[in-house]
Motif scaffolding. Structure first.
Motif, short mmCIF file in Angstrom:
data_model
loop_
_atom_site.label_atom_id
_atom_site.label_comp_id
_atom_site.label_asym_id
_atom_site.label_seq_id
_atom_site.Cartn_x
_atom_site.Cartn_y
_atom_site.Cartn_z
N TYR A 21 0.84 -1.20 0.00
CA TYR A 21 0.00 0.00 0.00
C TYR A 21 0.88 1.25 0.00
CZ TYR A 21 -3.76 3.14 1.64
OH TYR A 21 -4.68 4.16 1.77
N VAL A 177 -2.69 -2.69 -4.75
CA VAL A 177 -3.94 -2.37 -5.45
C VAL A 177 -4.78 -1.41 -4.61
CG1 VAL A 177 -6.13 -3.30 -6.28
CG2 VAL A 177 -3.99 -4.52 -6.77
N LEU A 178 -4.89 -1.70 -3.31
CA LEU A 178 -5.67 -0.81 -2.43
C LEU A 178 -5.03 0.56 -2.33
CD1 LEU A 178 -6.57 -3.29 0.47
CD2 LEU A 178 -8.11 -2.35 -1.26
N THR A 180 -3.18 2.08 -4.56
CA THR A 180 -3.41 2.80 -5.81
C THR A 180 -4.83 3.34 -5.87
OG1 THR A 180 -1.83 1.37 -6.96
CG2 THR A 180 -3.39 2.62 -8.32
N THR A 181 -5.78 2.49 -5.49
CA THR A 181 -7.19 2.92 -5.49
C THR A 181 -7.41 4.08 -4.53
OG1 THR A 181 -7.87 0.64 -5.99
CG2 THR A 181 -9.56 2.16 -5.15
N VAL A 184 -6.02 7.34 -5.85
CA VAL A 184 -6.87 7.94 -6.88
C VAL A 184 -8.00 8.74 -6.26
CG1 VAL A 184 -8.53 7.41 -8.72
CG2 VAL A 184 -6.31 6.24 -8.65
N TYR A 185 -8.59 8.22 -5.20
CA TYR A 185 -9.76 8.86 -4.60
C TYR A 185 -9.41 9.89 -3.51
CZ TYR A 185 -12.86 5.65 -7.04
OH TYR A 185 -13.55 4.97 -8.01
N ASN A 190 -4.36 9.37 1.68
CA ASN A 190 -4.51 7.93 1.91
C ASN A 190 -3.44 7.38 2.85
OD1 ASN A 190 -2.25 7.92 0.17
ND2 ASN A 190 -2.88 6.02 -0.80
#
Length: 219
Positions: A21, A177-178, A180-181, A184-185, A190
């Motif tokens: 992450y 993956v988490l 990156t997600t 993005v948001y 994050n």
């Protein structure tokens, strides 16, 4: 790794998930450099000396931060004794708090350097006799052992000895993956989610207690 109780497999996979992450976040912030994968940064440093000196400088700073984190994490673990897992995870959490706080006030280079220090420190969570027993921020050795255990199973050895190594790798990839997600948001905010996850793992490590493998080098 297979000599650890299965409860510790999930702790290791959880720490690896945080590493993935955080590494994904650093990669996106820096446009192709890493905060936990120092082999990649070493290559970027070498190539950058001829092609892009500025990249080389940043890569060198991240490598230095990572090594400093290993030193600091090892000292924290040694001082904590049998409680080294929750203590070291607490230290990692504190470093990620620093990274999250300074993120809006200083350059990405310094934020990611602190993140690299945190990732270096994470490698002191699983150790025995001063040696790292489970590398939670880098996967080359894990994938080698994964392949070796598959080969062993095919030749009549333990049929599922490869499973904890697969779990560790999936943890890092899933965490990336988490990360990156979330980036993005939430963009760089994050990092606070990594702080929360690290804190929860510190609590989980406290609940697990100081149980260690009975004897021998952990594989």
């Amino acid at each position: 790794m297979t000599r650890y109780d299965k409860r510790f497999w999930f702790l290791a996979a959880g720490v690896s998930s945080i590493a993935g992450y955080v590494d994904a976040t650093g990669f996106l912030k820096l446009g192709g450099l890493f905060v936990s994968f120092m082999s990649g940064n070493s290559t970027r440093l070498a190539v950058g000396t001829m092609m892009d000196p500025q990249v080389s400088i940043v890569a060198g700073r991240l490598i230095g931060g990572f090594v400093a984190g290993v030193v600091a994490g090892t000292i924290v673990a040694a001082l904590a004794g049998s409680r080294r897992k929750p203590a070291t995870l607490g230290f990692v959490s504190a470093l990620l708090v620093v990274a999250a706080v300074i993120n809006t006030n200083v350059s990405d280079v310094w934020t990611t350097t602190v993140m690299a220090v945190a990732m270096g420190s994470a490698n002191a969570i699983f150790q025995r006799d001063g040696e790292v027993t489970i590398g939670v921020t880098y996967m080359t050795g894990t994938l080698v052992k994964f392949g070796q255990r598959i080969a062993g199973a095919l030749m009549g050895g333990a049929p599922f000895a490869w499973l904890p190594y697969l779990l560790l790798w999936l943890g890092l990839v899933g965490g990336a993956v988490l990360g990156t997600t979330a980036y993005v948001y939430f963009r760089s905010a994050n990092i606070w989610l990594a702080v929360a996850a690290s804190g929860l793992l510190a609590l989980y490590a406290t609940v697990l207690g100081p149980v260690e493998p009975a004897a021998g080098r952990v594989k």
